[in-house]
Structures are given as C-alpha cells and as structure tokens.
Write a protein that holds these residues in place. Structure first.
Motif, short mmCIF file in Angstrom:
data_model
loop_
_atom_site.label_atom_id
_atom_site.label_comp_id
_atom_site.label_asym_id
_atom_site.label_seq_id
_atom_site.Cartn_x
_atom_site.Cartn_y
_atom_site.Cartn_z
N PHE A 458 -4.33 51.60 99.68
CA PHE A 458 -4.21 50.36 98.93
C PHE A 458 -5.02 50.47 97.63
CE2 PHE A 458 -3.84 49.02 103.41
CZ PHE A 458 -2.57 48.46 103.37
N GLN A 459 -4.48 49.86 96.59
CA GLN A 459 -5.19 49.86 95.31
C GLN A 459 -5.10 48.50 94.66
OE1 GLN A 459 -4.54 53.07 92.37
NE2 GLN A 459 -4.26 51.49 90.82
N ILE A 460 -6.25 48.04 94.14
CA ILE A 460 -6.28 46.82 93.36
C ILE A 460 -6.97 47.14 92.03
CG2 ILE A 460 -8.42 46.07 94.51
CD1 ILE A 460 -7.41 43.16 94.09
N THR A 461 -6.29 46.86 90.94
CA THR A 461 -6.80 47.15 89.60
C THR A 461 -7.13 45.84 88.91
OG1 THR A 461 -5.41 49.12 89.48
CG2 THR A 461 -6.34 48.31 87.40
N GLU A 462 -8.32 45.76 88.36
CA GLU A 462 -8.75 44.54 87.68
C GLU A 462 -9.00 44.81 86.20
OE1 GLU A 462 -12.43 41.26 87.71
OE2 GLU A 462 -12.31 42.81 89.27
N TYR A 463 -8.38 44.01 85.34
CA TYR A 463 -8.72 43.99 83.91
C TYR A 463 -9.67 42.82 83.70
CZ TYR A 463 -5.40 47.57 82.46
OH TYR A 463 -4.77 48.76 82.26
N GLY A 464 -10.89 43.12 83.24
CA GLY A 464 -11.89 42.07 83.17
C GLY A 464 -12.76 42.13 81.94
N ASP A 465 -13.64 41.14 81.84
CA ASP A 465 -14.50 40.90 80.69
C ASP A 465 -15.87 40.51 81.24
OD1 ASP A 465 -15.95 39.21 78.84
OD2 ASP A 465 -14.14 38.97 77.65
N PHE A 466 -16.92 41.22 80.84
CA PHE A 466 -18.24 40.98 81.42
C PHE A 466 -18.84 39.65 81.01
CE2 PHE A 466 -18.12 45.69 81.77
CZ PHE A 466 -18.28 45.76 83.14
N GLU A 467 -18.28 39.00 80.00
CA GLU A 467 -18.78 37.70 79.58
C GLU A 467 -17.95 36.55 80.15
OE1 GLU A 467 -20.76 36.00 75.42
OE2 GLU A 467 -19.52 37.79 75.40
N CYS A 468 -16.92 36.92 80.90
CA CYS A 468 -16.01 35.91 81.47
C CYS A 468 -16.54 35.43 82.82
CB CYS A 468 -14.61 36.51 81.63
SG CYS A 468 -13.51 35.55 82.67
N PRO A 469 -16.83 34.12 82.99
CA PRO A 469 -17.38 33.64 84.26
C PRO A 469 -16.41 33.81 85.43
CG PRO A 469 -16.79 31.81 82.81
CD PRO A 469 -16.68 33.04 81.99
N PHE A 470 -15.10 33.78 85.14
CA PHE A 470 -14.12 33.94 86.23
C PHE A 470 -14.16 35.36 86.79
CE2 PHE A 470 -12.40 30.70 83.31
CZ PHE A 470 -12.41 29.61 84.17
N CYS A 471 -14.42 36.36 85.90
CA CYS A 471 -14.54 37.74 86.38
C CYS A 471 -15.76 37.88 87.28
CB CYS A 471 -14.63 38.70 85.20
SG CYS A 471 -13.15 38.76 84.17
N SER A 472 -16.83 37.17 86.90
CA SER A 472 -18.04 37.22 87.72
C SER A 472 -17.77 36.67 89.12
CB SER A 472 -19.14 36.41 87.04
OG SER A 472 -20.30 36.39 87.83
N ARG A 473 -17.02 35.57 89.17
CA ARG A 473 -16.69 34.98 90.48
C ARG A 473 -15.76 35.89 91.26
NH1 ARG A 473 -15.26 29.27 87.71
NH2 ARG A 473 -17.32 28.92 86.76
N ALA A 474 -14.87 36.61 90.54
CA ALA A 474 -13.92 37.49 91.21
C ALA A 474 -14.63 38.66 91.89
CB ALA A 474 -12.89 38.02 90.21
N THR A 475 -15.86 38.97 91.44
CA THR A 475 -16.61 40.06 92.05
C THR A 475 -16.83 39.80 93.54
OG1 THR A 475 -17.76 40.48 89.96
CG2 THR A 475 -18.75 41.40 91.95
N GLY A 476 -17.12 38.54 93.88
CA GLY A 476 -17.28 38.19 95.29
C GLY A 476 -16.00 38.36 96.07
N SER A 477 -14.86 38.03 95.45
CA SER A 477 -13.57 38.21 96.11
C SER A 477 -13.31 39.68 96.38
CB SER A 477 -12.45 37.63 95.24
OG SER A 477 -12.63 36.25 95.02
#
Length: 624
Positions: A458-477
């Motif tokens: 299985f693979q999950i690829t994330e395009y993210g931004d270190f200043e984006c609060p939603f990306c920070s929350r996605a880290t827990g997911s």
C-alpha cells in the motif's frame, strides 16, 4: 505570515511580478514582431529608399584624440547588440554555476538535443549550398531566437508549460553558446596580435574587479568599454566583449551571512530611521544578491523591450518586391536557410531527444512527452535575432543578404505555424489525459522521502506545506494509518508550498531537504509542524542545531541549487496535476477525494488492494 514591516499586499505584488514570465515573454515577442513588421513595411513603402539611407547615416564617437566613425546600422549591430550578448553571457554563467546545467544528468537531454539542433541545420544548409559560393553562411541556420521562442510558446499557450519552458531555456542556453563560439571562430576579420594582448590584460583586470571593496560597477563599465574597443581592433566581432565581461562577473546563491546582515540593518532602520542606516541597509540588501542576478534583473527588460526591437527595425527591412521573391523561390541560400531552420531544428532536437531516451542516457521530467518536445523543437526553428545578425557577417552582397533574410523570415513563420499545429491541433486530435487524477511521478525509493518499507503493498502520497495547519493535523492521521497497516503501508511526502499565503513555506521545505541530506528528514518534518508559527530563517537554523545537524553543511545545502530544484520539481508536478490545496493525497497512484481522517484513509487504502485472482478448479485428467 509575512515578514515584519512588509505588508501582505506588497509581498503578493512581488510574487505576482515573479510569476508573470509568460506575459513578459509574450509582450517581448510582440514588440520584436512589431519592429519586424515596421521594418518590412518601411522598406517596401514608397519611401523605401529612406530605410537604407537612414541606417547608413554616419555617427562619430570622439573621446579625446580617439574618434570612431560608425553608421547607425553598425552602432546597433556592433554596439547595442553587445548588451544583448552580455545578457546571454550572464545567463550562460548562471546556468552553469547555480542553474539547470549544474546537474549534468538532468541537463543531458536538452544539452544533447541542442547540439544536434546546431549540427543538423548546418549540414542541411551545406548540402544545399556546397557549390553556390555561399557555403560560409551556414552559421545563419544554427541558432534559435530565445525571445521569439518563449514568446511564441506564451502566445500558443499550451496547458502547464513550465517544464517545457525550462527544457527549452536550457536548450536555448546551449544553443547560444554554440552560436557565440561560431561567431568568434568563423566570423572574425583576421586576428591582430597586439590588440589580442591588450584584450588578455583587460580580461585579467576584469576578473580582479570582484575583489574591489567599492566601485565595482564603474570599474566593470570602464573596463568593459575598453574591452569592446580592443576586441574590435583584434579582428573579433566586438559584441563578444559583452559575453567576456558577463562570464567574468561572479554569481552565487544568496549567502546566509549577508541575508542576516541585511535583516539586522533593516530592523535598525525601522527602529531609528536615518540616512546612514538607509544607505547601509540598501547596500547590504544589494550585496546579498550576486552581481550577475542583479544585472540580469536590471538589464533584461531594456534588452527585451528596447534593444531587440531596434535590432529588428534595423535588420529586418528586406524588400519583398516580385523580383526579390522570385529570386528567393529559386535561390539555394533561401531554401538552405528554410530547410536548415525548419527541418534541421525539428528533426535534430526531436530525434536526439528520442535517441537519448531510448539509450537511457537521460530522461525527461514528468509531463514532458515526445509530442511536447516536438512542438518545442518546431518553435526552435525561429532563428530570428542571431540568424539576421550572422547574415550581415557571413554575406557581403546586399542582394544575397536580402535572399537570406527572406529565408530567415519564412523559416520563422513556418516554424511558428508548425509548432502551433503540433500543440493545438495535436491536442484536439488526441485530447490530453485528465489532469490531477493520476500521480504523474511514480514512487522512486532513490528520490522520495518515505516511511515504511519500499516494497510495501500500500502507498499513500501526500503533497503538503509545512506552514499549513491542515497538513499538521494530517500528520496524526498518517500516524494512525501506519499503526493500522504496519510495514504494509508506505507514506511518501512531497512538497507543495503555497507561497501566496505562506511566506515561509518554501524555505521550510528547503530546510527539510537539507536535513534529509543528513538523514533527518522525518525529525525535521515533525519539528517544523510543531512550530508552524516560527519558520523564519533564524528559526530553521535553530531547529537544525536542536537536531544536531552539521551546521556548515546545513547552511550550504539550504539554498543550494540541488535542494531548490528538488522542491521546485515537486511544485511543478503539483502544477501539472492542477493541485491547489494542501494536504492532497494519492492512494496508490490515484487522487484521493474527500475527507482525510485516519478511518477514511484506511478504508481508501484497503479498497485499493488488488483483487485476488480467482482460484481455478483442478482440471480432471480422466479419459473415461
């Protein structure tokens, strides 16, 4: 978050200015085209005789006892065009020092394609003109007009042209180098020893200017003008003095010490505005950027919007009367130029690219398909500026010059039409694959930063931004997803810094990559997400210290060309997939639409599991 003291409106306006490359290319090309049209209309009007008379007007330049007599035409071709070649030289120096050409494997395809695009047109021209007495004019067909090339690409406007534009720019730099070498070696007037010795001395002095504590600009100017005179006296075309000066001007990425010094002085000026702080802050800001880049930024608009249109006005005025057109139709030199530029560039660049890919010497970036390369190769047949320039150097007879100019103009029109057909008609006949549904760059364990084992099902690829609060929350997911699947899932991180709203996101991404070069990308990622409101340059260095990174190496890597390209590659991938928000997930290789809580991601991953093949019933061997 923006820099203190700088409004969001100001930051946004600067970013818009940095992103309007396509508009500038289009405007420059339209102005160049306007100069061409005016020249042709003037030369073919009832006042056509005044065209030649005007450009043959004599100009006298006198400095003390020195005097030089030039025509307006020579002043443009020998004087103003030195500034054009100066800008070309600056671009060449930058690309080889901190730009695309620093990565040899990355540059292999456009470099080899450019070389083929230089050689094949010359061979075609020589084949058609071997016995005409005009074989020496082969240099007319070797070069691509960068301004017209990028302008034509902007006018046609294929979707997501960024990668193609980068490819063509790299190709154009190599093309320019080839043209400069040809002009210096094959189109000189016989070399003179004493002026050449003076040229050598002046080059040494120019190389030492960088060590002056002050006054470098005036020194470059005075020595550059002296070099222009000496090169002309030595028998080499004086425009090459512009290239020589450019190659001796230093280029470097912004250095941390200068950037921090500029920030300190700016803060001091804000706290206590006075002329001393203002001068010091201005000088410090200027010195934090290399002279090469400052000069390119300052002079490029003048070259694009003044020098090149004037050059077109002075050189494109060919008479298109029935006699000239009739002679051109049956002229080997006209057809040699048309075939060399149109066929030679197209076949040379496209064929070399296909061969390099087949031999695996290099590979194209995602989204650069062969039809895209073919369209760019067709536009490369627009050989206007340097082609017309070499016409005046290689051909003495005025009537033959007119036949050559007809060939250059015809080749430029045909090349534009061919490029348009490939881009526009080709897309209509074969609509492009829907954008954004499929991951354009497959997982590469040698390139990508990931958690999990490289062969996980299985693979999950994330395009993210270190200043984006939603990306920070996605880290827990993501942590919950990894806990659920264990070693059976692979999480891949790619960068999509939303620079218009997050002013520190791109530099944070570069810090992540710099940490990755020391094996601590995951630790840096967690630190950046935990401190999203504090991502200034000073903060990034503090986090690097906390992670016990080698600080000298981190400082060098943070703004290195390799790290910047790595982040920008991910950005270009995202642009091609039309991604505009973070986080954006791909499950397997397909875009995930909808919520990205851990339960939803787990269900999506489980749904992506390949269906097991149905068991086959054992075949009976009974014969009855």
């Amino acid at each position: 978050m923006t820099t203190p003291g700088v409004s969001a409106t100001t930051v946004a306006s600067v970013r818009r200015a940095l992103k309007k490359g396509g508009t500038t290319d289009r405007s420059a090309a339209m102005l160049l085209l306007l100069g061409t049209v005016i020249a042709i209309a003037w030369a073919n009007s009832p006042w056509g005789s005044s065209y030649e008379a005007f450009w043959e007007t004599e100009v006298e330049i006198t400095i003390g006892t020195f005097s030089a007599h030039l025509t307006l035409h020579q002043l443009v071709n020998d004087g103003l065009m030195a500034f054009f070649f100066f800008i070309v030289g600056l671009e060449v120096k930058r690309e080889f020092t901190i730009g695309e050409l620093t990565d040899r494997s990355r540059a292999a395809v456009p470099v080899i394609a450019a070389i083929a695009g230089l050689i094949l047109p010359a061979l075609i021209f020589l084949l058609l003109n071997a016995n005409t007495g005009q074989a020496d004019a082969w240099g007319v067909v070797i070069s691509t007009d960068t301004a017209f090339l990028l302008g034509a690409l902007a006018i046609i406007g294929p979707k997501f042209p960024a990668r193609l534009r980068t490819f063509l720019l790299t190709l154009a730099v190599v093309d320019d180098i080839g043209a400069l070498v040809v002009i210096a070696v094959f189109y000189n007037n016989g070399l003179q020893v004493v002026p050449l010795a003076i040229v050598a001395v002046l080059l040494v002095l120019l190389a030492l200017v960088r060590f002056l504590p002050a006054g470098r600009g005036p020194a470059y100017t005075v020595l550059g003008f002296a070099l222009w005179l000496a090169v002309a006296a030595a028998g080499v075309h004086p425009t090459l003095a512009g290239v020589a000066v450019a190659l001796l001007i230093p280029v470097f990425p912004p250095r941390r010490t200068e950037v921090e010094r500029a920030a300190e002085l700016t803060r001091a000026f804000r706290e206590s505005p006075n002329t001393a702080y203002a001068r010091a802050a201005t000088r410090s800001l200027r010195d934090s950027i290399s002279i090469n880049e400052r000069l390119q930024s300052a002079w490029a608009p003048y070259i694009d919007f003044i020098v090149l249109p004037i050059f077109a006005l002075a050189n494109a005025g060919v008479r298109l009367d029935p006699e000239t057109l009739g002679a051109a139709v049956s002229s080997p030199i006209t057809w040699g130029i048309v075939a060399g530029l149109v066929v030679g560039k197209f076949v040379g660049i496209t064929g070399a690219t296909a061969l390099v890919r087949m031999l695996r010497i290099g590979r194209l970036a995602p989204g650069l398909t062969m039809p895209r390369i073919a369209g760019g190769a067709a536009l490369s047949g627009i050989g206007f500026t340097i082609a017309l320039f070499i016409v005046g150097l290689a051909i003495e007879d005025e009537e033959t010059q007119d036949l050559a100019r007809v060939g250059v103009l015809a080749a430029s029109v045909i090349s534009f039409a061919l490029g348009w057909a490939i881009f526009v008609v080709g897309d209509r006949l074969r609509p492009p694959v829907p954008i954004g549904k499929v991951l354009v760059r497959p997982f590469d364990p040698e390139r990508d930063h990931y958690r999990g084992r490289p062969d996980a099902p299985f693979q999950i690829t994330e395009y993210g931004d270190f200043e984006c609060p939603f990306c920070s929350r996605a880290t827990g997911s993501i942590d919950a997803v990894i806990d659920h699947f264990g070693d059976d899932v692979r999480w891949v991180w790619r960068h999509l810094p939303l620079e218009t709203v997050h002013s520190h996101a791109k530099e944070a991404a570069q810090a992540y990559e710099a940490a990755a070069l020391q094996g601590k990308f995951l630790e840096m990622a967690r630190t950046l997400f935990a401190n999203q409101d504090d991502l200034t340059t000073d903060d990034l260095f503090e986090y690097a210290r906390q992670l016990d990174l080698d600080m000298e190496r981190f400082a060098a890597d943070l703004r290195s060309p390799a790290v910047i390209r790595r982040v920008e590659d991910d950005q270009l991938d995202a642009e091609m997939m039309d991604l505009h928000s973070t986080p954006t997930f791909f499950i397997g290789g397909k875009r995930h639409m909808g919520p990205w809580d851990s339960r939803t991601l787990i269900r999506a991953l489980e749904a992506s599991r390949p269906a097991p093949e149905p068991e086959r019933e054992p075949r009976s061997d009974a014969t009855g």
